[in-house]
Design a protein around this motif. Structure first.
Motif, PDB file in Angstrom:
ATOM      1  N   ILE A   1       0.843  -1.201   0.000  1.00  0.00           N
ATOM      2  CA  ILE A   1       0.000   0.000   0.000  1.00  0.00           C
ATOM      3  C   ILE A   1       0.878   1.251   0.000  1.00  0.00           C
ATOM      4  O   ILE A   1       0.647   2.200  -0.765  1.00  0.00           O
ATOM      5  CB  ILE A   1      -0.978  -0.037   1.197  1.00  0.00           C
TER       6      ILE A   1
ATOM      7  N   VAL B   1      -2.736  -8.161  10.184  1.00  0.00           N
ATOM      8  CA  VAL B   1      -1.684  -7.672   9.284  1.00  0.00           C
ATOM      9  C   VAL B   1      -0.448  -7.404  10.140  1.00  0.00           C
ATOM     10  O   VAL B   1      -0.526  -6.655  11.125  1.00  0.00           O
ATOM     11  CB  VAL B   1      -2.123  -6.386   8.547  1.00  0.00           C
TER      12      VAL B   1
ATOM     13  N   PHE C   1      -4.290   5.938   5.966  1.00  0.00           N
ATOM     14  CA  PHE C   1      -5.319   5.660   4.960  1.00  0.00           C
ATOM     15  C   PHE C   1      -6.569   5.114   5.641  1.00  0.00           C
ATOM     16  O   PHE C   1      -6.525   4.633   6.782  1.00  0.00           O
ATOM     17  CB  PHE C   1      -4.789   4.665   3.906  1.00  0.00           C
TER      18      PHE C   1
ATOM     19  N   ASN D   1      -3.434  -3.459  17.897  1.00  0.00           N
ATOM     20  CA  ASN D   1      -3.711  -4.867  18.172  1.00  0.00           C
ATOM     21  C   ASN D   1      -2.389  -5.636  18.118  1.00  0.00           C
ATOM     22  O   ASN D   1      -1.577  -5.424  17.211  1.00  0.00           O
ATOM     23  CB  ASN D   1      -4.693  -5.436  17.142  1.00  0.00           C
TER      24      ASN D   1
ATOM     25  N   ASP E   1      -9.434   2.686   6.683  1.00  0.00           N
ATOM     26  CA  ASP E   1      -9.589   1.237   6.807  1.00  0.00           C
ATOM     27  C   ASP E   1     -10.643   0.754   5.802  1.00  0.00           C
ATOM     28  O   ASP E   1     -11.695   1.385   5.632  1.00  0.00           O
ATOM     29  CB  ASP E   1     -10.013   0.869   8.240  1.00  0.00           C
TER      30      ASP E   1
HETATM   31  P1  AMP Z   1      -5.669  -5.627  12.613  1.00  0.00           P
HETATM   32  O1  AMP Z   1      -6.847  -6.518  12.773  1.00  0.00           O
HETATM   33  O2  AMP Z   1      -5.347  -4.800  13.838  1.00  0.00           O
HETATM   34  O3  AMP Z   1      -4.452  -6.351  12.084  1.00  0.00           O
HETATM   35  O4  AMP Z   1      -6.086  -4.550  11.548  1.00  0.00           O
HETATM   36  C1  AMP Z   1      -5.955  -4.739  10.174  1.00  0.00           C
HETATM   37  C2  AMP Z   1      -6.898  -3.774   9.540  1.00  0.00           C
HETATM   38  O5  AMP Z   1      -6.523  -3.615   8.185  1.00  0.00           O
HETATM   39  C3  AMP Z   1      -8.352  -4.217   9.564  1.00  0.00           C
HETATM   40  O6  AMP Z   1      -9.137  -3.250  10.258  1.00  0.00           O
HETATM   41  C4  AMP Z   1      -8.715  -4.325   8.080  1.00  0.00           C
HETATM   42  O7  AMP Z   1     -10.038  -3.911   7.819  1.00  0.00           O
HETATM   43  C5  AMP Z   1      -7.687  -3.418   7.435  1.00  0.00           C
HETATM   44  N1  AMP Z   1      -7.358  -3.720   6.063  1.00  0.00           N
HETATM   45  C6  AMP Z   1      -7.044  -4.927   5.544  1.00  0.00           C
HETATM   46  N2  AMP Z   1      -6.758  -4.815   4.239  1.00  0.00           N
HETATM   47  C7  AMP Z   1      -6.884  -3.497   3.933  1.00  0.00           C
HETATM   48  C8  AMP Z   1      -6.725  -2.735   2.723  1.00  0.00           C
HETATM   49  N3  AMP Z   1      -6.367  -3.302   1.559  1.00  0.00           N
HETATM   50  N4  AMP Z   1      -6.960  -1.396   2.776  1.00  0.00           N
HETATM   51  C9  AMP Z   1      -7.327  -0.817   3.938  1.00  0.00           C
HETATM   52  N5  AMP Z   1      -7.469  -1.472   5.112  1.00  0.00           N
HETATM   53  C10 AMP Z   1      -7.262  -2.799   5.098  1.00  0.00           C
END
Ligand code: AMP
Ligand code: ZN
Length: 113
Positions: free
Chosen positions: A9, A95, A28, A86, A30
């Motif tokens: 990204i 992620v 960016f 998290n 979510d």
């Molecule tokens: P976590 O659960 O703390 O690892 O947060 C990961 C966040 O990344 C989640 O809230 C997802 O909705 C968000 N997410 C995953 N893929 C993308 C993406 N391509 N663009 C924007 N947000 C994303």
């Protein structure tokens, strides 16, 4: 890191709705917002998460929070927002590139789920 979603990204290889960028961080929207404001603030330098951070990462972790405060001010959500890191699978971390959630614009319950 070549196989990291958030590094892609930052590199523009995967599209995102950018809300802020400077030499140190990228922010960016979510993709699955949990509140009217749900922004992710990420260091441009890859590291996996708070559990992998060392003293050399203290400044960037603090800096991400200051950018959250700036965005909170700009979005007029200073009556109640939350910044969240998290950490680990039981927290829901999905992620593994450190990201600070800025969540606000609605009533936030405590304790979080
Ligand atoms: P976590 O659960 O703390 O690892 O947060 C990961 C966040 O990344 C989640 O809230 C997802 O909705 C968000 N997410 C995953 N893929 C993308 C993406 N391509 N663009 C924007 N947000 C994303
Ligand atoms: Zn990364």
């Amino acid at each position: 890191m070549s196989d990291c979603l958030f590094c892609k990204i930052i590199a523009g290889e995967i599209p995102s709705k950018k809300v802020y960028e400077d030499e140190k961080v990228y922010a960016f929207e979510d993709i699955k917002p949990a509140a009217p404001t749900h922004v992710l603030i990420i260091p441009k330098r890859h590291f996996a998460g708070l559990d992998k951070a060392g003293p050399e990462d203290a400044e960037i972790i603090g800096y991400c929070n200051l950018i959250a405060a700036k965005l909170g001010r700009e979005r007029n959500i200073e009556d109640g927002y939350r910044t969240v890191l998290n950490v680990g699978p039981r927290s829901g971390q999905s992620v593994f590139h450190l990201h600070l959630h800025l969540v606000g614009g609605r009533d936030l319950s405590w304790p979080p789920g």
